[in-house]
Design a protein around this motif. Structure first.
Motif: not given
Length: 442
Positions: A103-106, A395-401
């Motif tokens: 996951d990526i948040w930013g 905010i979430q940018l990537v979820k489970a890839g």
């Protein structure tokens, strides 16, 4: 059709080698000793803003998402690593199926940031996260530096449009990224066709001094340009004598001449003289565009001049003296073991020289005063206070890839304008000063 879907001939098939050698040697050692699968949290932040800057501008997030998606070790890349003996065969086998699955948040692109702001948070196994450090930092450090310079310039320009024209002053690929970042920071167009093709940014341009010089007379050059591009074109009037060129330009194109461009001399003085001359000749609607090594200070000094637009090159694409934001990518938490259910343990670097970091998976929020103006950047590791729950920044940018937050470039551009307008008025002062908001830790 979205031009971004086409890609560019200069695009690379993989971003996997946009990294440092030691990322792969760390991976090899972690695979060998069993720490590679430990759940980990990395954060991107800067310890300080460039000297004299009062806020930072996050840019490049969209490019980071592209880079993460394209981080693939294809056969050619793997063969290169094998031939150079960068890593062992076990590691090469692991890399052959690499896909980021975390996951990526930013902070959303275009948002402002301050020292300590966790502008990006990458979560997954240590192995899959550590490999992304260099490519993420190279994108965010470059693009955010350009966007910050662009923001200062657009603030100084007020409502007057700015043209990005720095392609010839930087690396050919960096020029495309710089155009994109400048657009996020408020520039309205670019001279770089690759940026227009890749990102849909409006492109502009007419002629250089060489076009005038290749003709026998300046009048011949103006006549050729008007015949080809129409009377609404922009004529370059400082190749020889400015006053004579302005007179000739109006004679050739008529009083409906679109614009004249001034690229040298005392721009403040020359702009006033040209405006007076144009008005006397009846070309009251002809605009004046100025170029010539402008930066935010030069633009501010021309605020009272009859200038309609600015073209900026060198100072923009070099960050106006600050070509990097000094962002870092640090491990701030990791699991106690490779067990997926193992709790996260905060970790932090402790050293002298101002390079310490704060451990723990962080949230960030912007506290507003009673008038709705930002008064502090609040960063914490525990529960989010109820008063800040509606003002969180990540905010979430990537979820489970999978990328879940792609957006048009216009959205980042609009967001930046709104974010800057929400800061105290002193944020846009060009005089040297500290960050306009304090960073508080909860």
């Amino acid at each position: 059709m979205n031009p971004a879907d086409l890609g560019l001939p200069v695009d690379v098939p993989s971003t996997a080698l946009f990294t440092d050698h030691y990322e792969l040697t760390m991976l090899q050692a972690a695979l060998a000793n069993g720490t590679a699968d430990r759940r980990s949290v990395f954060e991107v932040f800067t310890r300080r803003l460039p000297e004299g800057r009062r806020y930072g501008v996050l840019a490049g997030t969209g490019r980071v998402l592209d880079a993460v998606e394209n981080f693939r070790f294809d056969s050619a890349v793997l063969e290169f690593l094998r031939e150079r003996a960068v890593v062992d065969m076990r590691t090469l086998d692991w890399l052959s199926s690499y896909r980021f699955s975390g996951d990526i948040w930013g902070y959303p692109e275009g948002e402002v940031y301050f020292p300590g702001s966790p502008v990006l948070r990458v979560e997954g196994s240590f192995a899959e996260c550590v490999l992304l450090e260099t490519v993420i930092l190279s994108i965010l450090n470059h693009d955010s530096a350009i966007a910050a310079a662009a923001s200062r310039m657009t603030s100084a320009a007020g409502e007057r449009p700015l043209i990005e024209m720095g392609a010839r002053r930087t690396h050919e690929l960096a020029a495309v990224a710089a155009s994109r970042a400048a657009y996020v920071g408020g520039f309205t167009s670019t001279s770089d066709l690759a940026a227009g093709f890749r990102y849909g940014i409006p492109t502009v341009g007419t002629s250089a001094h060489a076009f005038t010089l290749v003709h026998d007379t300046e009048r011949d050059a103006f006549q050729a340009q008007v015949a080809s591009l129409g009377g609404g074109t922009t004529l370059l009037v400082d190749t020889y004598d400015v006053a004579e060129a302005v007179r000739t330009a109006v004679e050739v194109a008529g009083t409906g001449l679109g614009a004249v461009r001034i690229d040298s001399g005392d721009l403040l003085l020359v702009a006033h003289r040209v405006r007076h001359q144009l008005d006397e000749l009846g070309a009251t609607g002809t605009r004046i565009v100025v170029t010539s090594d402008l930066d935010e200070y030069a633009i501010a000094s021309l605020a009272a001049a009859p200038v309609d637009a600015y073209g900026v090159g060198t100072q923009l694409v070099t960050g106006s003296g600050h070509p990097t934001c000094s962002m870092v990518y640090k491990l701030v938490a990791r699991a106690a073991s490779a067990d997926p259910k193992a709790p996260l343990v905060p970790v932090a670097k402790k050293s002298s020289g101002g390079k310490t970091s704060i451990g723990g998976r962080k949230w960030a929020a912007r506290r507003l005063d009673a008038e709705g103006v930002a008064e502090a950047e609040v960063v914490g590791t525990g529960p989010v206070p109820s008063a800040l729950a509606d003002h969180q920044l990540l905010i979430q940018l990537v979820k489970a890839g999978e990328v879940v937050a792609r957006e048009p470039l216009e959205a980042a551009r609009d967001r930046h304008r709104a974010a800057r307008e929400g800061l105290p008025l002193s944020a846009t002062q060009l005089s040297r000063g500290e960050a306009v908001l304090p960073t508080e830790y909860a």
